[in-house]
Design an enzyme around this catalytic site. Structure first.
Site, PDB file in Angstrom:
ATOM      1  N   ASP A  67       0.832  -1.202   0.000  1.00 48.21           N
ATOM      2  CA  ASP A  67       0.000   0.000   0.000  1.00 48.21           C
ATOM      3  C   ASP A  67       0.872   1.260   0.000  1.00 48.21           C
ATOM      4  O   ASP A  67       2.088   1.206   0.176  1.00 48.21           O
ATOM      5  CB  ASP A  67      -0.921   0.005   1.230  1.00 48.21           C
ATOM      6  CG  ASP A  67      -0.196  -0.425   2.510  1.00 48.21           C
ATOM      7  OD1 ASP A  67      -0.862  -0.977   3.400  1.00 48.21           O
ATOM      8  OD2 ASP A  67       1.030  -0.237   2.603  1.00 48.21           O
ATOM      9  N   ASN A 136      -7.972  -2.469  13.908  1.00 51.66           N
ATOM     10  CA  ASN A 136      -9.374  -2.726  13.476  1.00 51.66           C
ATOM     11  C   ASN A 136      -9.436  -3.918  12.527  1.00 51.66           C
ATOM     12  O   ASN A 136     -10.448  -4.127  11.857  1.00 51.66           O
ATOM     13  CB  ASN A 136      -9.961  -1.468  12.813  1.00 51.66           C
ATOM     14  CG  ASN A 136      -9.225  -1.099  11.538  1.00 51.66           C
ATOM     15  OD1 ASN A 136      -8.244  -1.751  11.167  1.00 51.66           O
ATOM     16  ND2 ASN A 136      -9.677  -0.068  10.865  1.00 51.66           N
ATOM     17  N   HIS A 138      -7.545  -4.426   9.863  1.00 53.39           N
ATOM     18  CA  HIS A 138      -7.192  -4.199   8.438  1.00 53.39           C
ATOM     19  C   HIS A 138      -5.898  -4.921   8.097  1.00 53.39           C
ATOM     20  O   HIS A 138      -4.995  -5.081   8.912  1.00 53.39           O
ATOM     21  CB  HIS A 138      -7.139  -2.711   8.101  1.00 53.39           C
ATOM     22  CG  HIS A 138      -5.990  -1.933   8.641  1.00 53.39           C
ATOM     23  ND1 HIS A 138      -6.139  -0.866   9.495  1.00 53.39           N
ATOM     24  CD2 HIS A 138      -4.659  -2.032   8.430  1.00 53.39           C
ATOM     25  CE1 HIS A 138      -4.959  -0.353   9.776  1.00 53.39           C
ATOM     26  NE2 HIS A 138      -4.044  -1.059   9.144  1.00 53.39           N
ATOM     27  N   GLU A 143      -9.683  -1.713   4.994  1.00 48.53           N
ATOM     28  CA  GLU A 143     -10.379  -1.397   6.238  1.00 48.53           C
ATOM     29  C   GLU A 143     -11.636  -2.266   6.363  1.00 48.53           C
ATOM     30  O   GLU A 143     -12.066  -2.901   5.387  1.00 48.53           O
ATOM     31  CB  GLU A 143     -10.788   0.090   6.229  1.00 48.53           C
ATOM     32  CG  GLU A 143      -9.614   1.071   6.192  1.00 48.53           C
ATOM     33  CD  GLU A 143      -9.013   1.332   7.565  1.00 48.53           C
ATOM     34  OE1 GLU A 143      -8.811   0.356   8.301  1.00 48.53           O
ATOM     35  OE2 GLU A 143      -8.760   2.503   7.902  1.00 48.53           O
TER      36      GLU A 143
HETATM   37  C1  GLP Z   1      -0.691   0.254   8.430  1.00 50.19           C
HETATM   38  C2  GLP Z   1      -0.203  -0.528   7.225  1.00 50.19           C
HETATM   39  C3  GLP Z   1      -0.414  -1.987   7.421  1.00 50.19           C
HETATM   40  C4  GLP Z   1       0.182  -2.363   8.774  1.00 50.19           C
HETATM   41  C5  GLP Z   1      -0.602  -1.695   9.862  1.00 50.19           C
HETATM   42  C6  GLP Z   1      -0.058  -2.060  11.242  1.00 50.19           C
HETATM   43  O1  GLP Z   1      -2.051   0.393   8.316  1.00 50.19           O
HETATM   44  N1  GLP Z   1      -0.900  -0.132   5.994  1.00 50.19           N
HETATM   45  O2  GLP Z   1       0.232  -2.675   6.355  1.00 50.19           O
HETATM   46  O3  GLP Z   1       0.105  -3.758   8.937  1.00 50.19           O
HETATM   47  O4  GLP Z   1      -0.496  -0.294   9.693  1.00 50.19           O
HETATM   48  O5  GLP Z   1       1.031  -1.219  11.535  1.00 50.19           O
HETATM   49  P1  GLP Z   1       1.983  -1.455  12.785  1.00 50.19           P
HETATM   50  O6  GLP Z   1       2.854  -2.593  12.393  1.00 50.19           O
HETATM   51  O7  GLP Z   1       2.724  -0.165  12.912  1.00 50.19           O
HETATM   52  O8  GLP Z   1       1.103  -1.773  13.974  1.00 50.19           O
END
Ligand code: GLP
Length: 236
Positions: A67, A136, A138, A143
């Site tokens: 992403d 959440n 995702h 989402e």
């Molecule tokens: C963002 C990214 C996801 C990632 C998520 C969790 O939304 N787009 O790919 O898995 O955050 O991030 P973190 O690893 O900082 O908790």
């Protein structure tokens, strides 16, 4: 789903780096789906150290990031383009032409997303995709209420999802879809910390529902989860 629980975050990242290196050694031209966020930071450090120690050659792999925020310039320090170059691509030998990150600066997002899907197909699909998970549920930026058949597309982000430095500025992203991720041959999901205990439990034990996109992973034939004890705390 295979669930492996480790004592700490460092171990998750070491094991994840080992799994990725095994994939590359087995199939040097692997196509990898790559995540961003805080969870994979140490994993990238270990993958860089494998290269610096001459243990791993990345010259034949192809990468596709999950992403990117939208709209955002690749020069923005908070872009995933910058994150990936700072933490990985600037330190290893993946040929730049085989590094694929959705272009957050495009004025044709629909075409960008369509081309991304075509590129993934051109490389024979993703061999291994590494995921994190949002609180959440995702995965990538799918989402809640993301359709299981969704492909790479422009999406609206929930307020809580946006990186605090960008909140108020950006509320959209370009993301691989649930179907795009589910078509990956193998999936590795990493989660660390108490904040992930609830979403992890729903991912593994909850109903398969668009309310919690990660729950669709229950339907994939080859998913491994690497968790630390905090992220696994609500499993038993
Ligand atoms: C963002 C990214 C996801 C990632 C998520 C969790 O939304 N787009 O790919 O898995 O955050 O991030 P973190 O690893 O900082 O908790």
């Amino acid at each position: 789903m295979k669930v492996k629980v480790f004592n700490n975050y460092q171990s998750i990242c070491s094991k994840a780096a080992m799994l990725i290196s095994k994939q590359i050694i087995k199939k040097p031209d692997s196509a990898l789906g790559l995540p961003t966020g805080s969870t994979p930071i140490t994993m990238y450090e270990k993958l860089v150290s494998f290269y610096e120690e001459g243990l791993l050659d990345y010259s034949e792999i192809t990468t596709f990031n999950l992403d990117e925020y939208y709209p955002i310039s690749p020069d923005n320090p908070d872009s995933f383009f910058r994150y990936m170059h700072k933490r990985f691509f600037d330190h290893v030998n993946v040929p730049e032409e085989r590094v694929h990150i959705l272009d957050g600066s495009t004025n044709k997002p629909k075409e960008e997303c369509k081309e991304y899907e075509e590129l993934i197909d051109k490389y024979g699909g993703l061999d291994l995709t590494i995921l994190g998970i949002g609180e959440n549920g995702h995965i990538a930026y799918n989402e809640p209420n993301s359709a299981p058949g969704s492909q790479t597309r422009l999406v609206e982000l929930e307020e809580a999802t946006v990186n605090s430095k960008l909140s108020g500025e950006i509320n959209q992203a370009l993301t691989m879809g649930i179907r795009t991720i589910m078509q990956s041959n193998q999936i590795l999901l990493l989660a660390s910390g108490k904040r992930k205990a609830e979403p992890i439990t729903k991912t593994i034990k909850g109903p398969v529902t668009t309310d919690h996109p990660a729950s669709f992973l229950q339907l994939h034939p080859s998913v491994t989860l690497y968790l630390d004890t905090d992220a696994a705390a609500k499993l038993n």
